[in-house]
Design an enzyme around this catalytic site. Sequence first.
Site, short mmCIF file in Angstrom:
data_model
loop_
_atom_site.label_atom_id
_atom_site.label_comp_id
_atom_site.label_asym_id
_atom_site.label_seq_id
_atom_site.Cartn_x
_atom_site.Cartn_y
_atom_site.Cartn_z
N LYS A 121 16.31 -19.20 -15.16
CA LYS A 121 15.20 -20.06 -15.64
C LYS A 121 15.75 -21.26 -16.41
CE LYS A 121 11.39 -21.54 -17.51
NZ LYS A 121 10.43 -22.32 -16.78
N LYS A 149 13.42 -27.46 -26.50
CA LYS A 149 13.87 -26.10 -26.87
C LYS A 149 14.74 -25.51 -25.77
CE LYS A 149 11.15 -22.93 -25.58
NZ LYS A 149 10.84 -21.89 -24.63
P1 NAD Z 1 1.96 -22.70 -25.83
O1 NAD Z 1 2.50 -23.25 -27.09
O2 NAD Z 1 0.84 -23.40 -25.12
O3 NAD Z 1 1.50 -21.17 -26.04
C1 NAD Z 1 2.09 -20.29 -26.92
C2 NAD Z 1 0.99 -19.52 -27.63
O4 NAD Z 1 1.57 -18.57 -28.53
C3 NAD Z 1 0.11 -20.45 -28.50
O5 NAD Z 1 -1.25 -20.29 -28.16
C4 NAD Z 1 0.38 -19.99 -29.93
O6 NAD Z 1 -0.75 -20.10 -30.79
C5 NAD Z 1 0.78 -18.55 -29.70
N1 NAD Z 1 1.54 -17.95 -30.79
C6 NAD Z 1 2.48 -18.54 -31.58
N2 NAD Z 1 2.95 -17.66 -32.49
C7 NAD Z 1 2.29 -16.49 -32.25
C8 NAD Z 1 2.34 -15.21 -32.85
N3 NAD Z 1 3.16 -14.94 -33.88
N4 NAD Z 1 1.52 -14.24 -32.37
C9 NAD Z 1 0.67 -14.50 -31.35
N5 NAD Z 1 0.58 -15.71 -30.74
C10 NAD Z 1 1.39 -16.68 -31.20
O7 NAD Z 1 3.21 -22.54 -24.87
P2 NAD Z 1 3.17 -22.33 -23.29
O8 NAD Z 1 3.32 -23.66 -22.65
O9 NAD Z 1 2.06 -21.43 -22.93
O10 NAD Z 1 4.58 -21.58 -23.10
C11 NAD Z 1 4.77 -20.21 -23.40
C12 NAD Z 1 6.17 -19.82 -22.95
O11 NAD Z 1 6.30 -20.01 -21.54
C13 NAD Z 1 7.27 -20.68 -23.59
O12 NAD Z 1 8.38 -19.89 -23.86
C14 NAD Z 1 7.56 -21.73 -22.55
O13 NAD Z 1 8.88 -22.25 -22.65
C15 NAD Z 1 7.34 -20.95 -21.27
N6 NAD Z 1 6.93 -21.73 -20.10
C16 NAD Z 1 5.99 -22.71 -20.19
C17 NAD Z 1 5.62 -23.43 -19.04
C18 NAD Z 1 4.60 -24.55 -19.07
O14 NAD Z 1 4.49 -25.29 -18.08
N7 NAD Z 1 3.82 -24.71 -20.15
C19 NAD Z 1 6.20 -23.12 -17.80
C20 NAD Z 1 7.13 -22.07 -17.74
C21 NAD Z 1 7.49 -21.39 -18.90
#
Ligand code: NAD
Length: 297
Positions: A173, A242
């Site tokens: 990834k 990140k």
């Molecule tokens: P995001 O910031 O939209 O979502 C993360 C969620 O986690 C938020 O709603 C936040 O409030 C919540 N959160 C934070 N601390 C928390 C805690 N202690 N307990 C419970 N909830 C908590 O991020 P995202 O874009 O949904 O990405 C999530 C993961 O997936 C990341 O690691 C990212 O790198 C990965 N990712 C994202 C994408 C994308 O296109 N957005 C694609 C592939 C992978």
Amino acid sequence: MKERLGFIGLGNMGLPMSINLLRAGYEVYGYDTNTKAMEQFIAEGGVGLATSQDVVKQSGVIMTSLPTPQVVERVYKAEDGILQHAKQGSLLIDFSTVNPQLNDSLHKEAQSLGLRYLGAPVSGGVIGAIHATLTIMVGGEQEAYQSGSGIFGIVGKNIYHLGTSPSIGTRIKLLNNLMIGFYTEAVAETIVLEEAMGIKSDMLYEVLSNSYGQSRIYERNYLEYMKNENYQPGFSTNLLLKDLKLVKTMADEAGVPLRIGEQLVNLYSDLSTEGYGENDMSAAYLSLKEKCKIKQL
Ligand code: NAD
């Protein structure tokens, strides 16, 4: 009776993934620190609970989609975290993008507590999460993978069990996201230059779609974001930054100098400082455009 699942982290990715599980007939118990995310989850039929500990008590399958390795580590390892409170034999699936060492240490701790853990980062963006077309890169024991395969089939389309190492999916990834870092800046530079020369963006897109310059990121960044002047993430600049920092550490450990990759860390750090951190990564274009305006004044 409906089978119960737990989902912690209902953000841009976690929310649509959990909605697909609800639509497939599961009862999904969820928690997010963000009230708006919780409201959206509940509106879709999810059962919102007050803490992640409450979620862990409800189900033997717990999924996480959290922003950073620091948050993941806390949610799993804290006193009130997943590892301490999960039922014996529970299956823990982490969809977040973290550092490989964290996958390995969570797996080790989970195993010592009689729990099963899979590192399962995803690719395909928010669109992929909504349409359940995600690519899922899974590392961990075959038996755990088999247990999770029903869920993977609901939230994703291309599912890879890459081996028993819990961090193998993360390594792959992160390599993917190194490419994303390159392409996103390449698209930004190409379009700003094309505009400065008076070439039409749609014309360039059409021609490059039939040339080697095309990429999935050009398609995504241009059609979904830049063309619509919409920079709501998506995948935020801060999350890409990140991941590029994680790539740099991974490359340092492997003794590979990333000639451009290392500069990408500085570039996206600058974008974040300029105020584009919470925008979709395609805002790299806005930043460069802004710099051109300043230069032309
Ligand atoms: P995001 O910031 O939209 O979502 C993360 C969620 O986690 C938020 O709603 C936040 O409030 C919540 N959160 C934070 N601390 C928390 C805690 N202690 N307990 C419970 N909830 C908590 O991020 P995202 O874009 O949904 O990405 C999530 C993961 O997936 C990341 O690691 C990212 O790198 C990965 N990712 C994202 C994408 C994308 O296109 N957005 C694609 C592939 C992978």
